[in-house]
Motif scaffolding. Sequence first.
Motif, short mmCIF file in Angstrom:
data_model
loop_
_atom_site.label_atom_id
_atom_site.label_comp_id
_atom_site.label_asym_id
_atom_site.label_seq_id
_atom_site.Cartn_x
_atom_site.Cartn_y
_atom_site.Cartn_z
N VAL A 1 0.99 -1.52 -0.38
CA VAL A 1 0.14 -0.01 -0.11
C VAL A 1 0.87 1.54 -0.33
O VAL A 1 1.62 1.39 0.99
N ASP A 2 0.99 2.34 -0.68
CA ASP A 2 1.38 2.95 -0.63
C ASP A 2 3.43 2.68 -0.61
O ASP A 2 3.66 4.03 -0.67
N GLY A 3 2.86 1.71 -1.77
CA GLY A 3 4.92 2.10 -1.90
C GLY A 3 5.19 0.53 -0.66
O GLY A 3 6.16 0.63 -0.96
N TYR B 1 -5.14 -0.25 13.91
CA TYR B 1 -3.90 0.07 14.33
C TYR B 1 -3.29 0.33 13.05
O TYR B 1 -1.82 1.24 12.51
N LYS B 2 -4.29 -0.26 11.91
CA LYS B 2 -3.17 -0.07 10.39
C LYS B 2 -5.08 0.38 9.37
O LYS B 2 -4.89 -0.96 8.45
N PRO B 3 -5.54 1.19 9.70
CA PRO B 3 -6.88 1.18 8.44
C PRO B 3 -6.57 1.10 7.20
O PRO B 3 -7.45 1.09 7.01
N LYS B 4 -5.70 1.61 6.72
CA LYS B 4 -6.02 2.19 5.43
C LYS B 4 -5.01 1.30 4.85
O LYS B 4 -5.48 0.50 3.76
N GLU B 5 -4.14 -0.12 5.89
CA GLU B 5 -3.95 -0.71 4.76
C GLU B 5 -5.22 -2.33 4.94
O GLU B 5 -5.50 -3.15 4.47
#
Length: 79
Positions: free
Chosen positions: A28-30, A61-65
């Motif tokens: 995610v995002d590199g 803890y890791k919402p974007k992922e």
Amino acid sequence: MTIPYVGTLAWIETLNLTISEDWQAWFVDGQVAGYATLYSSGEAYLTYATVKGGGHTAPEYKPKECFAMIDRWFAYYYL
């Protein structure tokens, strides 16, 4: 290892699936967001994915992922 995944791997082994793609990082995002293994049996597929650093409540803890993982799942896009 915050949350043991040994039990899940043992359960997957009972399904007698073949590993199509062994552990590979997904991004995610590199950045490495986690790791995934693809299992198959004929026309059926199962993806076992982890979220790096997710802990017991990964969305906290890791919402974007986590969002990227579920978004790709809904879109039938492989991690």
